[in-house]
Design a protein around this motif. Sequence first.
Motif, mmCIF file in Angstrom:
data_model
loop_
_atom_site.group_PDB
_atom_site.id
_atom_site.type_symbol
_atom_site.label_atom_id
_atom_site.label_comp_id
_atom_site.label_asym_id
_atom_site.label_seq_id
_atom_site.Cartn_x
_atom_site.Cartn_y
_atom_site.Cartn_z
ATOM 1 N N LYS A 1 26.968 50.163 -22.903
ATOM 2 C CA LYS A 1 25.915 50.536 -23.588
ATOM 3 C C LYS A 1 24.545 49.469 -23.165
ATOM 4 C CE LYS A 1 23.433 51.877 -27.597
ATOM 5 N NZ LYS A 1 23.482 52.148 -29.022
ATOM 6 N N GLN A 2 23.787 49.893 -22.443
ATOM 7 C CA GLN A 2 22.768 48.983 -21.838
ATOM 8 C C GLN A 2 21.734 48.684 -23.246
ATOM 9 O OE1 GLN A 2 20.650 49.632 -18.254
ATOM 10 N NE2 GLN A 2 22.409 50.289 -17.348
ATOM 11 N N LYS A 3 21.257 47.426 -23.243
ATOM 12 C CA LYS A 3 20.373 47.142 -24.267
ATOM 13 C C LYS A 3 18.843 47.805 -23.945
ATOM 14 C CE LYS A 3 21.919 42.419 -24.597
ATOM 15 N NZ LYS A 3 21.601 40.936 -24.727
ATOM 16 N N THR A 4 18.284 48.108 -25.063
ATOM 17 C CA THR A 4 17.101 48.903 -24.786
ATOM 18 C C THR A 4 15.998 48.042 -25.051
ATOM 19 O OG1 THR A 4 17.310 49.653 -27.369
ATOM 20 C CG2 THR A 4 17.899 51.186 -25.661
ATOM 21 N N LEU A 5 16.021 46.962 -25.618
ATOM 22 C CA LEU A 5 15.005 46.011 -25.815
ATOM 23 C C LEU A 5 15.733 44.408 -25.413
ATOM 24 C CD1 LEU A 5 12.076 45.327 -26.624
ATOM 25 C CD2 LEU A 5 13.212 44.794 -29.072
ATOM 26 N N VAL A 6 14.882 43.902 -24.290
ATOM 27 C CA VAL A 6 15.353 42.736 -23.807
ATOM 28 C C VAL A 6 14.312 41.798 -23.523
ATOM 29 C CG1 VAL A 6 17.307 43.786 -22.339
ATOM 30 C CG2 VAL A 6 14.730 43.353 -21.239
ATOM 31 N N LYS A 7 14.560 40.534 -23.939
ATOM 32 C CA LYS A 7 13.681 39.514 -23.844
ATOM 33 C C LYS A 7 13.809 38.734 -22.340
ATOM 34 C CE LYS A 7 12.373 34.992 -25.631
ATOM 35 N NZ LYS A 7 12.418 34.052 -26.724
ATOM 36 N N MET A 8 12.679 38.548 -21.729
ATOM 37 C CA MET A 8 12.431 38.529 -20.371
ATOM 38 C C MET A 8 11.814 37.110 -20.126
ATOM 39 S SD MET A 8 13.722 41.216 -18.715
ATOM 40 C CE MET A 8 13.304 40.920 -16.974
ATOM 41 N N VAL A 9 11.915 36.211 -19.295
ATOM 42 C CA VAL A 9 11.454 34.934 -19.221
ATOM 43 C C VAL A 9 10.903 34.845 -17.581
ATOM 44 C CG1 VAL A 9 11.486 32.298 -19.198
ATOM 45 C CG2 VAL A 9 12.663 33.879 -21.064
ATOM 46 N N MET A 10 9.836 34.808 -17.366
ATOM 47 C CA MET A 10 9.495 34.699 -15.655
ATOM 48 C C MET A 10 8.611 33.089 -15.919
ATOM 49 S SD MET A 10 6.703 37.106 -13.786
ATOM 50 C CE MET A 10 7.948 38.464 -13.885
ATOM 51 N N ASN A 11 8.977 32.323 -14.733
ATOM 52 C CA ASN A 11 8.218 31.111 -14.584
ATOM 53 C C ASN A 11 7.349 31.182 -13.532
ATOM 54 O OD1 ASN A 11 9.813 29.544 -16.735
ATOM 55 N ND2 ASN A 11 11.509 30.051 -15.391
ATOM 56 N N ALA A 12 6.247 30.338 -13.646
ATOM 57 C CA ALA A 12 5.220 30.224 -12.543
ATOM 58 C C ALA A 12 4.707 28.699 -12.546
ATOM 59 C CB ALA A 12 4.226 31.069 -13.055
ATOM 60 N N ARG A 13 4.483 28.179 -11.135
ATOM 61 C CA ARG A 13 3.997 27.061 -10.734
ATOM 62 C C ARG A 13 2.808 27.504 -9.901
ATOM 63 N NH1 ARG A 13 4.368 24.542 -6.383
ATOM 64 N NH2 ARG A 13 3.972 22.403 -6.024
ATOM 65 N N SER A 14 1.740 26.818 -10.362
ATOM 66 C CA SER A 14 0.452 27.151 -9.630
ATOM 67 C C SER A 14 0.043 25.830 -8.727
ATOM 68 C CB SER A 14 -0.680 27.379 -10.744
ATOM 69 O OG SER A 14 -0.185 28.625 -11.357
ATOM 70 N N PRO A 15 0.323 25.742 -7.594
ATOM 71 C CA PRO A 15 0.014 24.678 -6.825
ATOM 72 C C PRO A 15 -1.401 24.430 -6.303
ATOM 73 C CG PRO A 15 1.131 26.257 -5.285
ATOM 74 C CD PRO A 15 1.117 26.420 -6.825
ATOM 75 N N SER A 16 -2.396 25.663 -6.711
ATOM 76 C CA SER A 16 -3.655 25.418 -6.263
ATOM 77 C C SER A 16 -4.314 26.527 -7.225
ATOM 78 C CB SER A 16 -3.992 25.748 -4.939
ATOM 79 O OG SER A 16 -3.983 27.283 -4.656
ATOM 80 N N HIS A 17 -5.698 26.706 -7.018
ATOM 81 C CA HIS A 17 -6.593 27.083 -7.959
ATOM 82 C C HIS A 17 -6.193 28.740 -7.916
ATOM 83 C CE1 HIS A 17 -8.781 27.652 -4.209
ATOM 84 N NE2 HIS A 17 -9.483 28.833 -4.799
ATOM 85 N N SER A 18 -5.764 29.061 -6.611
ATOM 86 C CA SER A 18 -5.478 30.423 -6.375
ATOM 87 C C SER A 18 -4.111 31.038 -6.157
ATOM 88 C CB SER A 18 -6.346 30.911 -4.717
ATOM 89 O OG SER A 18 -5.661 29.976 -3.850
ATOM 90 N N ARG A 19 -3.226 29.901 -5.853
ATOM 91 C CA ARG A 19 -1.802 30.383 -5.524
ATOM 92 C C ARG A 19 -0.986 30.112 -6.876
ATOM 93 N NH1 ARG A 19 2.211 29.636 -0.662
ATOM 94 N NH2 ARG A 19 4.147 29.691 -1.964
ATOM 95 N N THR A 20 0.025 31.131 -6.976
ATOM 96 C CA THR A 20 0.899 31.036 -8.089
ATOM 97 C C THR A 20 2.185 31.382 -7.808
ATOM 98 O OG1 THR A 20 -0.764 31.745 -9.879
ATOM 99 C CG2 THR A 20 1.409 31.766 -10.347
ATOM 100 N N ASP A 21 3.191 30.436 -7.699
ATOM 101 C CA ASP A 21 4.639 30.875 -7.346
ATOM 102 C C ASP A 21 5.335 31.093 -8.427
ATOM 103 O OD1 ASP A 21 3.953 29.869 -4.658
ATOM 104 O OD2 ASP A 21 4.472 27.965 -5.321
#
Length: 153
Positions: free
Chosen positions: A5-25
């Motif tokens: 049985k799959q969970k219907t509510l999941v907690k997600m974690v996304m990470n980001a690093r912004s090496p410049s004013h315009s770019r986000t990894d």
Amino acid sequence: MVQVKQKTLVKMVMNARSPSHSRTDISIRDVASVIDEPVERGGTNEGLSPTETAVSALIGCTNVIGHKCANKLGVSMGHLTITATYEFDRRGTLLMEEVETPFKVINLEIAADGDCSEADLERVAAEVRKYCPLAKLFVHAGTVINETWKKAA
């Protein structure tokens, strides 16, 4: 066979690093993505812009949920080709004024190359409108989404 049985509510974690004013990894799971601005807006053009990313997410979600719905309905859609044409009010991103609904209209043309009828595609489209989370985000934000589902030529 045991069914999980799959969970219907999941907690997600996304990470980001912004090496410049315009770019986000961005990283999530074991996948990485780049969000960037075009050169003319001070970026390096190494990824979609944030607003392009939002519309691309709608396209991707339409594909995934579309195939899930087709499978549920027993419709053989084959592969989809999706084109989005949209109106984007840039006054907010230009810091001119607050804009309540930046994406006014998104027109999606979805062409299926599988062995299905136009009536089958209409049934799939109705299900996609019920279940696509990205479409719901846009619609609840005030965006009008017009979809045209058709057989590929």
